[in-house]
Design a protein around this motif. Sequence first.
Motif, mmCIF file in Angstrom:
data_model
loop_
_atom_site.group_PDB
_atom_site.id
_atom_site.type_symbol
_atom_site.label_atom_id
_atom_site.label_comp_id
_atom_site.label_asym_id
_atom_site.label_seq_id
_atom_site.Cartn_x
_atom_site.Cartn_y
_atom_site.Cartn_z
ATOM 1 N N VAL A 231 11.186 11.647 -9.530
ATOM 2 C CA VAL A 231 11.629 10.608 -10.457
ATOM 3 C C VAL A 231 11.442 9.204 -9.889
ATOM 4 C CG1 VAL A 231 13.274 12.098 -11.619
ATOM 5 C CG2 VAL A 231 13.984 10.854 -9.567
ATOM 6 N N VAL A 232 11.342 9.069 -8.566
ATOM 7 C CA VAL A 232 11.197 7.737 -7.984
ATOM 8 C C VAL A 232 9.767 7.223 -8.081
ATOM 9 C CG1 VAL A 232 13.134 8.032 -6.400
ATOM 10 C CG2 VAL A 232 10.850 8.707 -5.680
ATOM 11 N N ARG A 233 8.796 8.099 -8.235
ATOM 12 C CA ARG A 233 7.379 7.731 -8.353
ATOM 13 C C ARG A 233 6.921 6.851 -7.200
ATOM 14 N NH1 ARG A 233 5.527 11.509 -11.698
ATOM 15 N NH2 ARG A 233 6.778 11.659 -13.596
ATOM 16 N N ASN A 234 7.373 7.193 -5.992
ATOM 17 C CA ASN A 234 7.019 6.408 -4.813
ATOM 18 C C ASN A 234 6.371 7.331 -3.790
ATOM 19 O OD1 ASN A 234 6.905 4.808 -2.486
ATOM 20 N ND2 ASN A 234 8.823 3.761 -2.956
ATOM 21 N N PRO A 235 5.080 7.122 -3.489
ATOM 22 C CA PRO A 235 4.384 8.030 -2.572
ATOM 23 C C PRO A 235 4.847 7.946 -1.129
ATOM 24 C CG PRO A 235 2.966 6.188 -3.158
ATOM 25 C CD PRO A 235 4.182 6.066 -4.008
ATOM 26 N N GLN A 236 5.683 6.960 -0.784
ATOM 27 C CA GLN A 236 6.141 6.858 0.599
ATOM 28 C C GLN A 236 7.328 7.785 0.870
ATOM 29 O OE1 GLN A 236 6.827 2.848 1.907
ATOM 30 N NE2 GLN A 236 7.060 3.409 4.059
ATOM 31 N N SER A 388 6.096 -3.431 10.535
ATOM 32 C CA SER A 388 5.089 -2.640 9.824
ATOM 33 C C SER A 388 4.170 -3.461 8.925
ATOM 34 C CB SER A 388 5.794 -1.546 9.018
ATOM 35 O OG SER A 388 4.845 -0.669 8.456
ATOM 36 N N PRO A 389 4.661 -4.370 8.050
ATOM 37 C CA PRO A 389 3.731 -5.122 7.201
ATOM 38 C C PRO A 389 2.699 -5.921 7.981
ATOM 39 C CG PRO A 389 5.968 -5.320 6.357
ATOM 40 C CD PRO A 389 6.072 -4.651 7.689
ATOM 41 N N VAL A 390 3.124 -6.629 9.029
ATOM 42 C CA VAL A 390 2.179 -7.411 9.825
ATOM 43 C C VAL A 390 1.167 -6.495 10.503
ATOM 44 C CG1 VAL A 390 1.962 -8.921 11.823
ATOM 45 C CG2 VAL A 390 3.787 -9.312 10.169
ATOM 46 N N LEU A 424 1.428 -11.536 -0.713
ATOM 47 C CA LEU A 424 2.711 -11.913 -1.298
ATOM 48 C C LEU A 424 2.536 -12.479 -2.702
ATOM 49 C CD1 LEU A 424 4.382 -13.519 1.849
ATOM 50 C CD2 LEU A 424 5.159 -11.467 0.668
ATOM 51 N N GLU A 425 1.432 -13.181 -2.936
ATOM 52 C CA GLU A 425 1.175 -13.693 -4.281
ATOM 53 C C GLU A 425 1.037 -12.552 -5.288
ATOM 54 O OE1 GLU A 425 -1.184 -17.880 -3.291
ATOM 55 O OE2 GLU A 425 -2.282 -16.091 -3.894
ATOM 56 N N LYS A 426 0.402 -11.477 -4.865
ATOM 57 C CA LYS A 426 0.239 -10.314 -5.745
ATOM 58 C C LYS A 426 1.452 -9.386 -5.693
ATOM 59 C CE LYS A 426 -3.550 -9.199 -3.663
ATOM 60 N NZ LYS A 426 -4.795 -8.491 -3.266
ATOM 61 N N GLY A 427 2.280 -9.529 -4.657
ATOM 62 C CA GLY A 427 3.421 -8.630 -4.507
ATOM 63 C C GLY A 427 3.021 -7.240 -4.074
ATOM 64 N N VAL A 428 1.834 -7.101 -3.492
ATOM 65 C CA VAL A 428 1.309 -5.786 -3.122
ATOM 66 C C VAL A 428 0.659 -5.881 -1.741
ATOM 67 C CG1 VAL A 428 -0.320 -3.945 -3.685
ATOM 68 C CG2 VAL A 428 0.885 -5.141 -5.519
ATOM 69 N N LEU A 429 1.078 -4.979 -0.840
ATOM 70 C CA LEU A 429 0.429 -4.814 0.454
ATOM 71 C C LEU A 429 0.166 -3.325 0.647
ATOM 72 C CD1 LEU A 429 -0.608 -5.776 3.176
ATOM 73 C CD2 LEU A 429 1.734 -5.679 4.060
ATOM 74 N N PRO A 430 -1.065 -2.857 0.433
ATOM 75 C CA PRO A 430 -1.349 -1.427 0.563
ATOM 76 C C PRO A 430 -1.210 -0.963 2.008
ATOM 77 C CG PRO A 430 -3.090 -2.586 -0.638
ATOM 78 C CD PRO A 430 -2.233 -3.619 -0.004
ATOM 79 N N SER A 431 -0.674 0.224 2.179
ATOM 80 C CA SER A 431 -0.586 0.819 3.507
ATOM 81 C C SER A 431 -1.985 1.120 4.023
ATOM 82 C CB SER A 431 0.257 2.092 3.459
ATOM 83 O OG SER A 431 0.142 2.822 4.673
ATOM 84 N N ASN A 438 2.765 0.829 -1.500
ATOM 85 C CA ASN A 438 2.933 -0.622 -1.468
ATOM 86 C C ASN A 438 4.088 -0.948 -0.518
ATOM 87 O OD1 ASN A 438 3.123 -3.368 -1.919
ATOM 88 N ND2 ASN A 438 4.078 -3.154 -3.942
ATOM 89 N N LEU A 439 3.761 -1.567 0.595
ATOM 90 C CA LEU A 439 4.787 -1.865 1.602
ATOM 91 C C LEU A 439 5.750 -2.961 1.157
ATOM 92 C CD1 LEU A 439 2.609 -1.742 4.853
ATOM 93 C CD2 LEU A 439 3.996 0.067 3.831
ATOM 94 N N PHE A 440 5.438 -3.651 0.064
ATOM 95 C CA PHE A 440 6.341 -4.681 -0.473
ATOM 96 C C PHE A 440 7.201 -4.149 -1.616
ATOM 97 C CE2 PHE A 440 3.337 -8.383 0.827
ATOM 98 C CZ PHE A 440 3.777 -8.257 2.132
ATOM 99 N N SER A 441 7.158 -2.861 -1.866
ATOM 100 C CA SER A 441 7.864 -2.327 -3.032
ATOM 101 C C SER A 441 9.378 -2.458 -2.904
ATOM 102 C CB SER A 441 7.485 -0.849 -3.236
ATOM 103 O OG SER A 441 7.858 -0.068 -2.106
ATOM 104 N N ARG A 442 9.892 -2.514 -1.683
ATOM 105 C CA ARG A 442 11.344 -2.590 -1.492
ATOM 106 C C ARG A 442 11.850 -4.024 -1.339
ATOM 107 N NH1 ARG A 442 13.057 1.539 3.114
ATOM 108 N NH2 ARG A 442 11.217 0.700 4.164
#
Length: 467
Positions: A231-236, A388-390, A424-431, A438-442
């Motif tokens: 139900v969370v639809r989050n692959p992480q 992790s994001p950096v 950050l502009e897109k709000g998406v950082l792929p692993s 998306n490492l920015f999902s949280r």
Amino acid sequence: MAVFWQQRGRRQENGGLGSVIDGLGSVFDVLLANARLVLGVSGAAVLAIATLAVKRLIDRATSPRDEGDPKAEQKSLEESWQDLALIKTTPKPPKKQRREDLSEPLLSPARPLVPGEAPDPRGSSAPLGAPQAKPSPLRCLTLQEKLLSHSNQLAVPEIQVSLVPQLARSICTQLQNFLRSKCPELPFGRLFLSGALLDGLEVLAAEHIHLMLPVVLDAGLWSLISGEDTVVRNPQYWMIKRIDLGYFPRGCSPWDRFTVGRYLSSSVLNETLHKLLVASINWPAIGGLLGCAIHPVVASRELKLEVKHDQVDLSITLFPVVEMEDKVLLAVPPEGLVENLWLESFYRAEVSRVKELDAGDSGARQLCLRILNGICRSQPCLHKLGGSPVTHVILHLSDTAPDWAEESLADRFQQVLEELVASLEKGVLPSYFNPKINLFSRLLEEEIDEMGFVLYRAISEPEVLLK
């Protein structure tokens, strides 16, 4: 007769100005006459020089110009600028001595002149033949030099580098012995330490370390389900499902008591361990044995211990971890009603990949990562961007920018900032290891906006992040 009327006309035209000049002249005379009494000798000299310059300006302005001389106007302008320079260069009267200045040390008396010796025009009291110190010219550091200098300030104190792992291992041993005696039916693996300090990526201070508690599962009784299918639809996130209940009913696995709806619950396991840490372990006795004070954090959702030593304050976080099908899953469920999810961790793969790339081309990826981690740690609004994001941005850049030599550190640092702002502009950082994640999902939208604003300003002037 004509000449007479011309001269008379000139006198009439200049009559008003002449009277004004005569009046100013009388005022100047009175001032000069009384200046010595009011201002003193030096003040009177200053006023006299300034008055002389002003008088010369007025006389030149009222005197008839020689129309036959084409250079008269240019000459008049030059003399006026000289008079103004005379006023500007007039020495200022000595400042009145204050009471505070009486306590300041006096200058050393000048050396008496030897007969026949010429005085030193510079007024210097240094002995003859002594080398004169030349002021060093100001040097503007490049971004490359500032980054290298800043990296030297990020080193963790040596006492913490040696003391923190030793103290954490001692606590790890005590906790391992307790779990074996208290819960012998649960097949916990051997506890081990993890964190940036052990991998050489910690900066500024060793204030926290991770304690990993392996949960050993029978692969024939458990299987993984991706978070995309939940139900969370989050692959992480992943779920650990109990299987083959027809052949192996409940009770065949010691971990069945922690299941909720046929899924191994990370929340139930954490709650059980939290009760053990808070109520069952005699931490004052263990702390006295190790020469420190250990307190479990009661109000935290995490399994956390606060350790206070004479030379360091340390935070230890305990993570139950499951390793299955090449996945490393931590008992870190998301906030909400879903309590059966396990978070996939890429930390081990991140560090391994960065070190592997640096070893292959003698690169400065780890140095760049340490500098960026230090910046994120010192900037409160960038805390969630560190780690992790950096690391994933650096790994992505390594695929497109192969030159990571130390000489290119400034260019790569600038590129990392630009990539972070773009993400950050897109709000998406792929692993790097799973592009679906998306490492920015949280992150909250406000946090993304604040971090993006800070880094966007730093693109044009990266040095502001190093202050």
